[in-house]
Write an enzyme that holds these catalytic residues in place. Sequence first.
Site, PDB file in Angstrom:
ATOM      1  CG  ASP A  67     -64.852  -6.362   8.707  1.00  0.00           C
ATOM      2  OD1 ASP A  67     -65.681  -5.567   9.147  1.00  0.00           O
ATOM      3  OD2 ASP A  67     -64.966  -6.963   7.623  1.00  0.00           O
ATOM      4  CG  HIS A 115     -59.577  -5.055   8.321  1.00  0.00           C
ATOM      5  ND1 HIS A 115     -59.635  -4.453   7.081  1.00  0.00           N
ATOM      6  CD2 HIS A 115     -60.183  -6.268   8.181  1.00  0.00           C
ATOM      7  CE1 HIS A 115     -60.234  -5.272   6.237  1.00  0.00           C
ATOM      8  NE2 HIS A 115     -60.580  -6.382   6.873  1.00  0.00           N
TER       9      HIS A 115
HETATM   10 ZN    ZN Z   1     -62.415 -10.340   8.259  1.00  0.00          ZN
END
Ligand code: ZN
Length: 467
Positions: free
Chosen positions: A272, A416
């Site tokens: 992400d 992430h």
């Molecule tokens: Zn996010």
Amino acid sequence: MQKKRKRKIRRLRVGNLILLMSVAVLVLAMIAGGTIYLFHLIQPGFLRSQNGREAEALRGEVRESEIAVFYPDEESSAGWTDIARQQAEVLFNQLQSTLNQQTEQTSLRVKADYRTHLENGRYCSVIYTIEDDQTQQSQPAGGYVIDMTTLTLVDGSTAFDQAGLQWISAQFRNAMKNREDMKEVAYTLPFIEASAWDSGNFSAFTLEEGTLKFTFRPGVMSEQGLQWELPVSELGEHFLLDAGQSPLPENKVRIAPRTVDPNRPMVALTFDDGPHPTNTVQILEVLQRYDSAATFFMQGYRVEKYPETTLMVINSGSEAASHSYSHPKLTKLSGDSLAFQLDKTTQLVEELTDWQVTIRLFRPPYGLVNDQVRQTSAYPLIMWSIDTLDWKTRDPQQTVDNTLSEVKDGSIVLLHDIHAETVEAVRQLVPALIEQGYQLVTVDEMMQAKGVTLSAGQKVFSPYDIK
Ligand code: ZN
């Protein structure tokens, strides 16, 4: 008269003698020649080169068997006979160890003979076949290419750039997954490591009529060794030799095919908040090295900022997905601003790829969803089943452990790609998961493999957990 006649007769006799002697010499010569000819037919002449290059051979014995490996040592190979001999030695050692490994005692005569091919007036391929005296069947045994301008050996590092090697690696792996005799081994970590895009893994090849023929010696990939072909035209300018190939057509999107086996366990890593110009690129390198793909939930403003990185994600075989335009809490939005956050990233990716790629999946920032978001979204809302907390701990080992302790078939893992520590975690995590038998696939690939069709507004935690 009589005298005259006598003389004539004598002269005739001398003539006869000369004729007789000539005939005798001729007959003797024929007999001798025939004997030499027959000698060659009868003698165990199997270990001779087809072209009579008897002298240029490496010969040896393994138990009861004999080996001969021929190599060019003639005018046409002047300047590179050392290379020719080294290459013959590699083949010789391979034959020796193959014969050594045979359990039954056999007395074979095995030879490796070659032919040559000159491509585009510059690249001389020496192409080997192996034959034994029992089956008499020729098996391809690879070969090598000499650049006749520089008199040097052409290998993977001189023939391909990085994009070329990545394409070759991806095509090769995909081909092996679709080959009956290779599809088991093609998913294993040793095979995947041996077929990564290092130039050394793709250095043994010949070039003939615009086709590269790669050889993989007996080893982790295949006990018997392996042959595989790729047309040079697929590489375009990523093939660095001057072999008359044309550049690839201008196209921003070029994705090598991927094969997913629905019967093997699989995991979807998801990243992400990116793309990130260094961390995302490094993650892609790890994924490609290990024949893997992931889903990247990107922020639209970063797609605008890093179009090259976005294209790299797509061209690597990974999936581009949306994580809104600028990461607001969607539950606090409505109307045009909600629609903008839901749709803008898709528009950007479509424009960037000349409408060749679209986005199918959306991940709401913070995982925040309410009824309005569900009703407005044209996409399924992809959640996760494993939260690694990588953004919080910033500890690669913790991220790896959090994943491995919970992982199972169908897991969707939240990571992430904006954090350097996550790159470190991925370097460990990817091979570890493959070693446990998982395929690393995109969310879209996983749903297809599991036979799941997603609908807009659904909350998806895994293929087995959809609300
Ligand atoms: Zn996010």
